[in-house]
Design a protein around this motif. Sequence first.
Motif, mmCIF file in Angstrom:
data_model
loop_
_atom_site.group_PDB
_atom_site.id
_atom_site.type_symbol
_atom_site.label_atom_id
_atom_site.label_comp_id
_atom_site.label_asym_id
_atom_site.label_seq_id
_atom_site.Cartn_x
_atom_site.Cartn_y
_atom_site.Cartn_z
ATOM 1 N N TRP A 88 0.833 -1.197 0.000
ATOM 2 C CA TRP A 88 0.000 0.000 0.000
ATOM 3 C C TRP A 88 0.866 1.245 0.000
ATOM 4 C CZ3 TRP A 88 -4.603 -1.548 -1.198
ATOM 5 C CH2 TRP A 88 -5.105 -2.751 -0.714
ATOM 6 N N ARG A 89 0.439 2.277 -0.677
ATOM 7 C CA ARG A 89 1.157 3.558 -0.714
ATOM 8 C C ARG A 89 0.795 4.426 0.475
ATOM 9 N NH1 ARG A 89 1.688 6.003 -6.659
ATOM 10 N NH2 ARG A 89 3.494 4.752 -7.182
ATOM 11 N N CYS A 90 -0.457 4.374 0.874
ATOM 12 C CA CYS A 90 -0.952 5.180 1.981
ATOM 13 C C CYS A 90 -0.587 4.456 3.283
ATOM 14 C CB CYS A 90 -2.469 5.337 1.844
ATOM 15 S SG CYS A 90 -3.239 6.280 3.154
ATOM 16 N N THR A 91 0.319 5.037 4.047
ATOM 17 C CA THR A 91 0.807 4.351 5.246
ATOM 18 C C THR A 91 0.446 5.061 6.539
ATOM 19 O OG1 THR A 91 2.943 5.472 5.029
ATOM 20 C CG2 THR A 91 2.731 3.287 4.007
ATOM 21 N N ALA A 92 -0.228 6.198 6.445
ATOM 22 C CA ALA A 92 -0.627 6.922 7.657
ATOM 23 C C ALA A 92 -2.070 7.396 7.502
ATOM 24 C CB ALA A 92 0.301 8.120 7.884
ATOM 25 N N GLY A 93 -2.781 7.427 8.602
ATOM 26 C CA GLY A 93 -4.161 7.907 8.579
ATOM 27 C C GLY A 93 -5.156 6.765 8.516
ATOM 28 N N ARG A 94 -6.414 7.124 8.656
ATOM 29 C CA ARG A 94 -7.494 6.144 8.629
ATOM 30 C C ARG A 94 -7.764 5.663 7.206
ATOM 31 N NH1 ARG A 94 -11.898 9.400 10.486
ATOM 32 N NH2 ARG A 94 -13.241 7.608 10.171
ATOM 33 N N VAL A 95 -8.163 4.397 7.108
ATOM 34 C CA VAL A 95 -8.412 3.766 5.816
ATOM 35 C C VAL A 95 -9.877 3.335 5.740
ATOM 36 C CG1 VAL A 95 -7.831 1.810 4.320
ATOM 37 C CG2 VAL A 95 -6.039 2.919 5.684
ATOM 38 N N LEU A 96 -10.569 3.767 4.693
ATOM 39 C CA LEU A 96 -11.922 3.302 4.411
ATOM 40 C C LEU A 96 -11.812 2.120 3.455
ATOM 41 C CD1 LEU A 96 -15.001 3.829 4.742
ATOM 42 C CD2 LEU A 96 -14.868 5.081 2.578
ATOM 43 N N VAL A 97 -12.541 1.055 3.750
ATOM 44 C CA VAL A 97 -12.496 -0.138 2.911
ATOM 45 C C VAL A 97 -13.874 -0.371 2.301
ATOM 46 C CG1 VAL A 97 -11.911 -2.588 2.804
ATOM 47 C CG2 VAL A 97 -10.727 -1.098 4.436
ATOM 48 N N ILE A 98 -13.882 -0.628 1.002
ATOM 49 C CA ILE A 98 -15.114 -0.928 0.273
ATOM 50 C C ILE A 98 -15.243 -2.440 0.157
ATOM 51 C CG2 ILE A 98 -16.291 -0.777 -1.955
ATOM 52 C CD1 ILE A 98 -14.944 1.956 -2.340
ATOM 53 N N HIS A 99 -16.427 -2.944 0.518
ATOM 54 C CA HIS A 99 -16.726 -4.374 0.415
ATOM 55 C C HIS A 99 -18.063 -4.559 -0.307
ATOM 56 C CE1 HIS A 99 -13.850 -5.173 3.752
ATOM 57 N NE2 HIS A 99 -14.396 -4.116 4.324
ATOM 58 N N ARG A 100 -18.202 -5.661 -0.994
ATOM 59 C CA ARG A 100 -19.481 -6.173 -1.494
ATOM 60 C C ARG A 100 -20.327 -5.189 -2.306
ATOM 61 N NH1 ARG A 100 -17.974 -8.252 3.098
ATOM 62 N NH2 ARG A 100 -18.971 -6.818 4.549
ATOM 63 N N LEU A 101 -19.694 -4.422 -3.167
ATOM 64 C CA LEU A 101 -20.464 -3.564 -4.070
ATOM 65 C C LEU A 101 -21.221 -4.480 -5.041
ATOM 66 C CD1 LEU A 101 -19.430 -0.324 -5.768
ATOM 67 C CD2 LEU A 101 -20.451 -2.120 -7.122
ATOM 68 N N CYS A 102 -22.526 -4.297 -5.119
ATOM 69 C CA CYS A 102 -23.315 -5.123 -6.039
ATOM 70 C C CYS A 102 -24.508 -4.334 -6.559
ATOM 71 C CB CYS A 102 -23.772 -6.418 -5.374
ATOM 72 S SG CYS A 102 -24.669 -6.209 -3.823
ATOM 73 N N VAL A 103 -24.815 -4.583 -7.816
ATOM 74 C CA VAL A 103 -25.955 -3.948 -8.482
ATOM 75 C C VAL A 103 -26.793 -5.062 -9.105
ATOM 76 C CG1 VAL A 103 -26.697 -2.353 -10.297
ATOM 77 C CG2 VAL A 103 -24.610 -1.862 -8.980
ATOM 78 N N HIS A 104 -28.084 -5.057 -8.804
ATOM 79 C CA HIS A 104 -28.995 -6.059 -9.362
ATOM 80 C C HIS A 104 -28.825 -6.078 -10.884
ATOM 81 C CE1 HIS A 104 -32.674 -8.073 -10.513
ATOM 82 N NE2 HIS A 104 -32.863 -8.400 -9.237
ATOM 83 N N PRO A 105 -28.713 -7.256 -11.494
ATOM 84 C CA PRO A 105 -28.506 -7.328 -12.948
ATOM 85 C C PRO A 105 -29.516 -6.530 -13.770
ATOM 86 C CG PRO A 105 -28.110 -9.468 -11.986
ATOM 87 C CD PRO A 105 -28.647 -8.590 -10.878
ATOM 88 N N ASP A 106 -30.758 -6.439 -13.311
ATOM 89 C CA ASP A 106 -31.755 -5.656 -14.051
ATOM 90 C C ASP A 106 -31.461 -4.161 -14.014
ATOM 91 O OD1 ASP A 106 -33.070 -8.050 -14.506
ATOM 92 O OD2 ASP A 106 -34.680 -7.659 -13.049
ATOM 93 N N TRP A 107 -30.615 -3.742 -13.104
ATOM 94 C CA TRP A 107 -30.305 -2.322 -12.926
ATOM 95 C C TRP A 107 -28.866 -1.973 -13.325
ATOM 96 C CZ3 TRP A 107 -33.628 1.562 -11.539
ATOM 97 C CH2 TRP A 107 -34.928 1.148 -11.241
ATOM 98 N N GLN A 108 -28.132 -2.954 -13.827
ATOM 99 C CA GLN A 108 -26.769 -2.676 -14.277
ATOM 100 C C GLN A 108 -26.805 -1.835 -15.548
ATOM 101 O OE1 GLN A 108 -24.645 -6.433 -14.400
ATOM 102 N NE2 GLN A 108 -24.932 -6.729 -12.195
ATOM 103 N N ALA A 109 -25.719 -1.113 -15.797
ATOM 104 C CA ALA A 109 -25.575 -0.218 -16.951
ATOM 105 C C ALA A 109 -26.489 1.004 -16.837
ATOM 106 C CB ALA A 109 -25.812 -0.960 -18.264
ATOM 107 N N HIS A 110 -26.874 1.352 -15.608
ATOM 108 C CA HIS A 110 -27.644 2.570 -15.346
ATOM 109 C C HIS A 110 -26.853 3.555 -14.481
ATOM 110 C CE1 HIS A 110 -30.948 -0.160 -16.501
ATOM 111 N NE2 HIS A 110 -31.514 0.943 -16.953
ATOM 112 N N GLY A 111 -25.559 3.295 -14.290
ATOM 113 C CA GLY A 111 -24.717 4.206 -13.527
ATOM 114 C C GLY A 111 -24.752 4.032 -12.017
ATOM 115 N N LEU A 112 -25.366 2.958 -11.530
ATOM 116 C CA LEU A 112 -25.462 2.802 -10.074
ATOM 117 C C LEU A 112 -24.118 2.473 -9.425
ATOM 118 C CD1 LEU A 112 -28.892 0.998 -9.659
ATOM 119 C CD2 LEU A 112 -28.349 3.421 -9.427
ATOM 120 N N ALA A 113 -23.285 1.683 -10.075
ATOM 121 C CA ALA A 113 -21.958 1.403 -9.514
ATOM 122 C C ALA A 113 -21.162 2.708 -9.416
ATOM 123 C CB ALA A 113 -21.213 0.374 -10.357
#
Length: 167
Positions: free
Chosen positions: A80-105
């Motif tokens: 990792w490059r960022c070695t100081a400070g708090r880290v936000l972690v992204i988990h489990r991003l998911c978009v229902h297949p019927d709603w994909q390609a609508h910019g939700l991600a």
Amino acid sequence: MHIVEALAADATGVMEIIRRCLAQMRTQGIEQWDEIYPDQGVIADDIRARSLHVVRAGDRCVAAICLNEVQPDEYRDLPWRCTAGRVLVIHRLCVHPDWQAHGLARELMDFAERHAREKGYACIRLDAYCGNPRAMALYQRRGYLLVGQTTFPRRPLPFAGFEMVTS
């Protein structure tokens, strides 16, 4: 549509998104998730921790993202490059297949990045299955730096570690 903190009543809807995404990924040969992970318990824990956020269309959940400070042990050896400070972690991003390609991600990622800046996080980290070209492209397009690869013991598949410095 707005991004809001998930409620206990949203767990079933989020699990439906995950089940539909899992089925879609399987048709594309993407094996990052299975029937064991992520499961109802993981989603319930995210909701209890107030770290799960959803997009609703009417009363239906159509996308979700988990934001917290939990870094898997497998992140430890990534350069990792960022070695100081708090880290936000992204988990489990998911978009229902019927709603994909609508910019939700994109909207969910905008939300995560805005949240990180507003809450004073030094950087954002996440991992993406290397065999998921759409996810890999999304993070790279957004300016996340690929720092290396790791595997998780339960499913020894290659996952890319990504990082964005926010400050």
